[in-house]
Design an enzyme around this catalytic site. Structure first.
Site, mmCIF file in Angstrom:
data_model
loop_
_atom_site.group_PDB
_atom_site.id
_atom_site.type_symbol
_atom_site.label_atom_id
_atom_site.label_comp_id
_atom_site.label_asym_id
_atom_site.label_seq_id
_atom_site.Cartn_x
_atom_site.Cartn_y
_atom_site.Cartn_z
ATOM 1 N N ASP A 14 0.876 -1.180 0.000
ATOM 2 C CA ASP A 14 0.000 0.000 0.000
ATOM 3 C C ASP A 14 0.909 1.225 0.000
ATOM 4 O O ASP A 14 2.130 1.108 0.180
ATOM 5 C CB ASP A 14 -0.883 0.013 1.260
ATOM 6 C CG ASP A 14 -1.743 1.274 1.340
ATOM 7 O OD1 ASP A 14 -2.380 1.630 0.326
ATOM 8 O OD2 ASP A 14 -1.774 1.932 2.398
ATOM 9 N N SER A 15 0.315 2.404 -0.174
ATOM 10 C CA SER A 15 1.108 3.637 -0.126
ATOM 11 C C SER A 15 1.577 3.942 1.296
ATOM 12 O O SER A 15 2.396 4.829 1.486
ATOM 13 C CB SER A 15 0.281 4.806 -0.646
ATOM 14 O OG SER A 15 -0.796 5.050 0.227
ATOM 15 N N TYR A 46 -0.627 8.484 -2.768
ATOM 16 C CA TYR A 46 -0.768 8.074 -4.168
ATOM 17 C C TYR A 46 -1.993 8.757 -4.801
ATOM 18 O O TYR A 46 -2.065 8.934 -6.005
ATOM 19 C CB TYR A 46 -0.980 6.561 -4.258
ATOM 20 C CG TYR A 46 0.253 5.696 -4.116
ATOM 21 C CD1 TYR A 46 1.444 6.186 -3.590
ATOM 22 C CD2 TYR A 46 0.208 4.364 -4.511
ATOM 23 C CE1 TYR A 46 2.562 5.362 -3.459
ATOM 24 C CE2 TYR A 46 1.314 3.533 -4.395
ATOM 25 C CZ TYR A 46 2.487 4.036 -3.863
ATOM 26 O OH TYR A 46 3.580 3.206 -3.751
ATOM 27 N N CYS A 77 -4.434 -1.349 -1.879
ATOM 28 C CA CYS A 77 -4.554 0.095 -2.096
ATOM 29 C C CYS A 77 -5.542 0.278 -3.243
ATOM 30 O O CYS A 77 -5.350 -0.281 -4.333
ATOM 31 C CB CYS A 77 -3.181 0.644 -2.467
ATOM 32 S SG CYS A 77 -3.207 2.357 -3.012
ATOM 33 N N GLU A 157 -2.486 8.643 8.461
ATOM 34 C CA GLU A 157 -1.031 8.441 8.611
ATOM 35 C C GLU A 157 -0.501 9.177 9.847
ATOM 36 O O GLU A 157 0.498 8.786 10.432
ATOM 37 C CB GLU A 157 -0.284 8.942 7.367
ATOM 38 C CG GLU A 157 -0.469 8.083 6.130
ATOM 39 C CD GLU A 157 0.403 6.820 6.095
ATOM 40 O OE1 GLU A 157 1.546 6.856 6.560
ATOM 41 O OE2 GLU A 157 -0.083 5.792 5.593
ATOM 42 N N HIS A 191 -6.948 3.291 3.736
ATOM 43 C CA HIS A 191 -6.656 4.082 4.936
ATOM 44 C C HIS A 191 -7.926 4.384 5.741
ATOM 45 O O HIS A 191 -7.846 4.633 6.938
ATOM 46 C CB HIS A 191 -6.012 5.428 4.560
ATOM 47 C CG HIS A 191 -4.546 5.348 4.287
ATOM 48 N ND1 HIS A 191 -4.036 4.785 3.140
ATOM 49 C CD2 HIS A 191 -3.472 5.750 5.020
ATOM 50 C CE1 HIS A 191 -2.705 4.866 3.174
ATOM 51 N NE2 HIS A 191 -2.345 5.443 4.295
HETATM 52 N N1 DGL Z 1 -4.552 3.565 0.803
HETATM 53 C C1 DGL Z 1 -4.610 3.996 -0.523
HETATM 54 C C2 DGL Z 1 -5.918 3.684 -1.207
HETATM 55 O O1 DGL Z 1 -6.539 2.731 -0.841
HETATM 56 C C3 DGL Z 1 -3.978 5.255 -0.978
HETATM 57 C C4 DGL Z 1 -3.944 6.467 -0.145
HETATM 58 C C5 DGL Z 1 -3.019 7.488 -0.750
HETATM 59 O O2 DGL Z 1 -1.811 7.234 -0.725
HETATM 60 O O3 DGL Z 1 -3.498 8.512 -1.262
HETATM 61 O O4 DGL Z 1 -6.327 4.351 -2.126
#
Ligand code: DGL
Length: 281
Positions: A14-15, A46, A77, A157, A191
């Protein structure tokens, strides 16, 4: 014929910390499996980046996991799943699991009035992937209302999982969806389950929160069974963690979220991994 096994770890990326919400469900459903988690916190978010950048990062993450000899790659993600799944699948010698379809299936199953809200990063919302997938999976008419919630990722985060600022931000983001009388809300970013107590308190009891983790874990189990690659369970499972940012920060928040001390964490210089695609989608 004897049953075959594969004791190599399941690779998850994941990011940042968000994929831990999927990892937790994988560990619960498949306790015998070794896992290896990579959180790209050094390059997050991301969600605000271009398709090209998210694809490049995802290819590097894939190469890192393959270097660790994983038997499967889980893109935990939504942004990377919506932007780079086909490219990763076409370039990976091991099975690749994404998170959009399992979450959409859950939303279709759980919504009674067919009015479904979707929250996600700007990238996921712009891709329209949830609209397309939910419409494809539903056999009755559905109305889907989307909202990008970019600040949620930074709040998650930061560890502000139940904080007055998070509550205020959530109120502003969710109001336009709640005024449409949705009865299901897809947490279309891994997240967001970290903030689910705040989201739940604002959405109220008539809205079901859909988090894809458990459904993703079920797909992983089916795939491992089908390919005869389950762990034989003869040794206790090992869980390793890698991050492209500070190990200490990752340790504090991951231990808090997984509710156990997380000690096996290493830093990765992710830029050293190639982002060349053998085949695009
Ligand atoms: N957790 C990620 C998702 O499910 C990305 C969050 C991010 O880095 O913007 O999209």
């Amino acid at each position: 014929m004897t049953q075959a096994y594969d004791n190599r770890p399941i690779g998850v990326f994941d990011s940042g910390l968000g994929g831990l919400t999927v990892l937790k469900d994988i560990m619960q459903r498949l306790p015998a499996e070794n896992t290896l988690y990579f959180g790209d916190s050094g390059r997050m978010p991301y969600g605000s980046k271009s398709v090209e950048t998210v694809t490049r990062f995802s290819l590097q993450n894939m190469r890192f996991l393959l270097d660790q000899d994983v038997k499967m790659i889980v893109i935990a993600c939504n942004t990377a799943s919506s932007r780079a799944y086909a490219t990763i699948r076409n370039n990976s010698p091991v099975p690749v699991i994404e998170v959009i379809e399992p979450g959409s299936r859950e939303a279709v199953r759980q919504s009674e009035n067919g009015r479904i809200g979707v929250i996600g990063t700007q990238g996921t919302i712009d891709s329209q992937v949830y609209i397309k997938t939910i419409e494809k999976l539903s056999d009755k008419p559905v109305e889907i209302f989307q909202q990008a919630c970019p600040l949620f990722v930074s709040l998650a985060e930061e560890g502000w999982w139940d904080h007055p600022v998070t509550r205020d931000v959530a109120r502003i983001y969710l109001e336009p969806l709640l005024s449409r009388h949705i009865d299901a809300l897809v947490l279309g970013c891994t997240h967001y389950p970290l903030l689910s107590s705040v989201i739940k308190s604002i959405a109220g009891p008539s809205v079901r929160l859909i988090h894809s983790g458990a459904a993703v874990a079920a797909v992983i189990e089916q795939t491992l069974k089908r390919t005869e690659s389950l762990n034989n369970g003869q040794k206790p499972a090992v869980h390793a963690y890698f991050t492209s940012d500070s190990v200490r920060r990752f340790q504090t928040l991951s231990s808090l979220f997984l509710d156990q001390p997380i000690t096996d964490i290493q830093h990765v210089d992710i830029e050293q991994y190639s982002c060349d695609a053998l085949q695009s989608d």
